[in-house]
Design a protein around this motif. Structure first.
Motif, short mmCIF file in Angstrom:
data_model
loop_
_atom_site.label_atom_id
_atom_site.label_comp_id
_atom_site.label_asym_id
_atom_site.label_seq_id
_atom_site.Cartn_x
_atom_site.Cartn_y
_atom_site.Cartn_z
N ASP A 257 0.86 -2.19 -0.14
CA ASP A 257 -0.07 -0.11 0.05
C ASP A 257 0.86 1.08 -0.02
N VAL A 258 2.17 1.56 0.10
CA VAL A 258 3.10 2.29 -0.35
C VAL A 258 3.77 2.96 -1.70
N SER A 259 3.24 4.11 -2.32
CA SER A 259 3.49 4.77 -3.78
C SER A 259 4.27 5.52 -3.16
N PRO A 260 5.30 5.56 -4.52
CA PRO A 260 6.51 6.51 -3.97
C PRO A 260 5.90 8.27 -5.25
N HIS A 261 4.87 8.60 -5.03
CA HIS A 261 3.92 9.27 -5.42
C HIS A 261 3.44 9.52 -4.15
N PHE A 262 3.28 11.36 -3.90
CA PHE A 262 1.82 11.48 -3.21
C PHE A 262 0.62 11.78 -3.38
N HIS A 263 0.19 11.40 -2.49
CA HIS A 263 -0.98 10.84 -2.12
C HIS A 263 -1.82 11.21 -1.54
N GLY A 264 -2.77 12.06 -1.67
CA GLY A 264 -3.89 13.08 -0.73
C GLY A 264 -3.85 14.60 -1.36
N PRO A 265 -4.59 16.12 -0.73
CA PRO A 265 -5.32 16.41 -1.08
C PRO A 265 -4.73 17.17 -2.85
N GLY A 266 -4.68 17.31 -3.63
CA GLY A 266 -4.36 17.73 -5.04
C GLY A 266 -3.13 16.64 -5.92
N GLN A 267 -3.72 15.85 -5.53
CA GLN A 267 -2.53 14.23 -6.14
C GLN A 267 -2.43 13.95 -7.75
N THR A 472 0.53 -5.87 2.80
CA THR A 472 0.32 -4.53 3.03
C THR A 472 1.32 -3.64 4.53
N THR A 473 1.09 -2.63 4.46
CA THR A 473 2.31 -1.78 6.20
C THR A 473 1.96 -2.99 7.39
N VAL A 474 0.76 -3.16 7.27
CA VAL A 474 0.34 -3.52 8.72
C VAL A 474 0.44 -5.65 8.79
N ALA A 475 0.14 -5.80 7.70
CA ALA A 475 -0.45 -7.35 7.06
C ALA A 475 1.22 -7.52 7.36
N GLY A 476 2.28 -6.97 6.60
CA GLY A 476 3.63 -7.57 7.01
C GLY A 476 3.66 -7.15 8.41
N ARG A 477 3.46 -6.02 8.89
CA ARG A 477 3.75 -6.11 10.73
C ARG A 477 3.71 -7.83 11.39
N ARG A 478 2.59 -7.68 10.66
CA ARG A 478 1.89 -8.70 11.76
C ARG A 478 2.47 -9.75 11.14
N VAL A 479 2.81 -10.51 10.58
CA VAL A 479 3.94 -11.66 9.93
C VAL A 479 4.50 -11.90 11.23
N ARG A 480 5.73 -10.95 10.71
CA ARG A 480 6.45 -10.54 11.38
C ARG A 480 6.78 -9.98 12.93
N GLU A 481 5.74 -9.95 13.76
CA GLU A 481 5.32 -9.63 15.31
C GLU A 481 5.09 -11.35 15.01
N THR A 482 4.31 -12.08 14.45
CA THR A 482 4.00 -13.55 15.16
C THR A 482 5.36 -14.41 14.46
N LEU A 483 6.28 -14.13 13.65
CA LEU A 483 7.61 -15.14 13.69
C LEU A 483 8.29 -14.84 14.81
N THR A 484 8.23 -13.27 15.27
CA THR A 484 9.77 -12.60 16.26
C THR A 484 9.07 -13.59 17.37
N TYR A 519 -8.13 -1.29 -4.15
CA TYR A 519 -7.22 -2.18 -5.48
C TYR A 519 -6.95 -3.14 -4.38
N GLU A 520 -6.31 -2.93 -3.59
CA GLU A 520 -5.39 -3.40 -2.98
C GLU A 520 -5.95 -5.13 -2.49
N GLY A 521 -7.65 -4.71 -2.11
CA GLY A 521 -8.87 -6.05 -1.65
C GLY A 521 -8.91 -6.76 -2.54
N GLY A 522 -9.05 -5.58 -3.69
CA GLY A 522 -9.81 -6.73 -5.14
C GLY A 522 -8.92 -7.32 -5.31
N ASN A 523 -7.36 -7.47 -4.63
CA ASN A 523 -6.69 -7.84 -5.57
C ASN A 523 -5.95 -8.99 -4.27
N THR A 524 -6.64 -9.13 -2.91
CA THR A 524 -6.08 -10.33 -2.46
C THR A 524 -6.83 -11.19 -2.75
#
Length: 577
Positions: A257-267, A472-484, A519-524
């Motif tokens: 869920d991380v883009s190199p392009h600005f996301h927000g008002p005026g994106q 996604t950011t939080v999905a990966g964080r949860r995998v890391r926490e599980t394995l840690t 988009y990310e959920g539609g492609n899960t």
């Protein structure tokens, strides 16, 4: 200390007008090369008689089973000819996820529609580059120091933004962010493995998650995008000490869920400004930011040495029917994955990185998908008992997704692919899909990869979870926490996640993010419990890593099913449109 070697080999694919891999746009064709594309490799072993850990990073959008299995076969032959040990479990093949790179590298049909077709020349070129980079790394292997460091981009570093902030905010463990704070909705930390020989920094591997989509789908050149520019910049900086063989791997972490392009008002205005000033300049700037941070981290005199055993475990899991452990889905019993499905949100695309179908078509697709769901679930008397169970389980697993494509039975909104309602002239990829369906080219061939590799590699107190696809950011964080938690008894106190590894099947969101159906959920593709299924698989594999190698009993036999040769031949080496 370890014996460590490094190598780099160019992927020798000539731009010949084929559509590139990543955006799925038929007009996004390669007619020239702006930058060379490489496979970069690190090999790490405890001694000359040990099977090395091999990490290969390719300038590609995705790794496929055809690429990995081909590399395994070629490397096994090479190792056998040199009387060295090779362990497939210790091979990691990953990629930068650049979207301006060759496609047609998989046996699964869907991602090759745009190319068009399967291109064996591309596969051979990538495998040759993998083997060449590995053999170079083996030849240079010698006693070296391996350390790990970390640092973070400052708030002012315009390097990455969360492109799906409404979904991110659904997660209970995160602070709610406004649309003006999307730069905070990601892991801004970078971790760097550093290789020194005789005190000099000679190679590094940096993990930071951001899409390699600085370059848009309107361009016509092969290009390594931000990760490729980062590698080139870092290698040049390391070479200033007089070493010409430096290698820098800029790998992906949680980039889903991380883009190199600005996301927000005026994106969209900001994106137009980037395009007007030059996407390649923007990609170079983004890459230099990543390289400079990696070099800054590496220059810190306070760094942690890595030492201890090298180990790895790997298995293949059929993700179409995983019973998820209740601890990973909020205590729910009976949660399962399903056959892969793509939702309307997938076809509409992302708002800045890559728009897909027009919004009007998206609305129509959602309406048709919901109508089909109601019809299937409200008329059980007209169905067989098996069909009733299948639809009940499918929709329970897929949840909020408005299902457009069912990749298992190969249906588009309930219709066979050959009878897809969208006219051929609307999209050449749709026309190609219908042709392949009519000619019998995909009758028994998978559209998407479903039997997927799950891998954990360990270097002393460090472990890496090697995942296929985009977390996604939080999905990966949860995998890391599980394995840690699970690997702590082994002395592992840090777990990294290395995404886009060993195969590709789309995205992995959290169950909370999935409900938004961006988009990310539609492609899960395996449904709302996909992350829980991966946590279940990684937890099972972690239990094996805790055992001595000769006492492990995980599944080593399962592999993706072979694609019928006659069907593959019908979609092989098709000419560019």
């Amino acid at each position: 200390m370890f014996e460590i070697g490094w190598g780099r080999s160019e992927i020798a694919i000539e731009p010949r007008g084929y559509a590139m891999n990543g955006y799925g746009m038929p007009g996004h064709r390669a007619r020239r090369a702006r930058t060379p594309l490489f496979v970069r490799t690190l090999v790490i072993r405890q001694g000359p008689t040990d099977a090395p850990l091999i990490v290969c990073l390719a300038d590609l959008a995705m790794i496929t089973h055809a690429l990995r299995s081909g590399a395994v076969d070629a490397l096994a032959k090479h190792f056998e000819s040199t009387d060295q040990r090779f362990d497939e479990d210790r091979l990691v093949v990953t990629c930068t996820h650049s979207h301006s790179v060759p496609g047609g590298c998989g046996h699964e049909a869907l991602y090759n529609l745009v190319t068009p077709g399967f291109q064996p020349d591309h596969v051979r070129a990538v495998i040759n580059a993998i083997v060449n980079s590995v053999t170079t790394a083996l030849a240079t292997a010698a006693e070296s120091e391996l350390t790990i460091g970390r640092g973070a981009f400052t708030i002012d570093d315009e390097v990455a933004w969360n492109r799906s902030i409404t979904a991110y905010n659904r997660n209970p463990e995160v602070a709610h962010l406004a649309t003006t704070q999307t730069h905070l909705g990601l892991d801004r930390e970078m971790t760097v493995l550093q290789v020194r020989r005789d005190g000099d920094l000679r190679a590094l591997m940096a993990l930071f998650g951001v899409h390699a989509t600085c370059l848009g789908n309107h361009l016509d050149a092969h290009d390594g995008d931000n990760k490729g520019y980062a590698a080139t910049h870092a290698e040049a900086a390391m070479a200033e000490g007089g070493h010409i063989d430096t290698v820098a791997l800029f790998a992906q972490a949680t980039a889903g869920d991380v883009s190199p392009h600005f996301h927000g008002p005026g994106q969209r205005r900001r994106r137009r400004e980037v395009r007007d000033s030059g996407d390649d300049l923007y990609a170079r700037h983004n890459g230099v930011l990543q390289a400079d941070l990696a070099l800054e981290i590496s220059a810190d005199p306070v760094r942690r040495p890595l030492d201890g055993p090298i180990d790895a475990v790997m298995t293949f899991v059929d993700f179409t029917d995983v019973e998820v452990h209740p601890q990973f889905v909020g205590g729910i019993h009976g949660a399962r994955t399903s056959d892969p499905c793509l939702g309307a949100a997938f076809f509409v695309g992302t708002p800045v990185d890559g728009l897909g179908a027009p919004k009007t078509l998206g609305w129509v697709a959602r309406a048709l998908a919901r109508q089909l769901r109601r019809r299937r679930l409200s008329r059980p008397a007209t169905q067989t008992a098996a069909d009733r169970r299948y639809y009940r389980d499918l929709y329970a697993s897929q949840g909020a997704k408005d299902i457009v494509m069912e990749a298992g039975p190969k249906l588009n909104v309930g219709r066979p692919l050959a009878k897809t309602m969208l006219p051929d002239f609307v999209d050449p990829s749709v026309a190609q899909m219908k042709r392949e369906a009519r000619t019998g080219a995909i009758d028994h061939s998978p559209l998407l990869a479903t039997v997927l590799p799950v891998q954990i590699v360990r270097i002393g107190s460090l472990a890496m979870a090697c995942c296929p696809g985009e977390f996604t950011t939080v999905a990966g964080r949860r995998v890391r926490e599980t394995l840690t938690e699970l690997l702590g008894p082994l002395g592992v106190d840090e777990v990294l996640i290395l995404t886009y590894s060993n195969d590709y099947m789309g995205y992995v969101t959290t169950a909370e993010e999935y409900q938004i159906q961006n988009y990310e959920g539609g492609n899960t593709i395996f449904g709302q419990w996909t992350l829980g299924a991966f946590q279940t698989a990684f937890a099972d594999l972690a239990s094996q890593l805790q055992r001595p190698a000769d006492q492990r009993n995980h599944d080593r036999a399962t592999r993706p099913p072979a694609v019928p040769a006659d069907e593959l031949a019908k979609r092989t080496a098709l000419p560019p449109r």
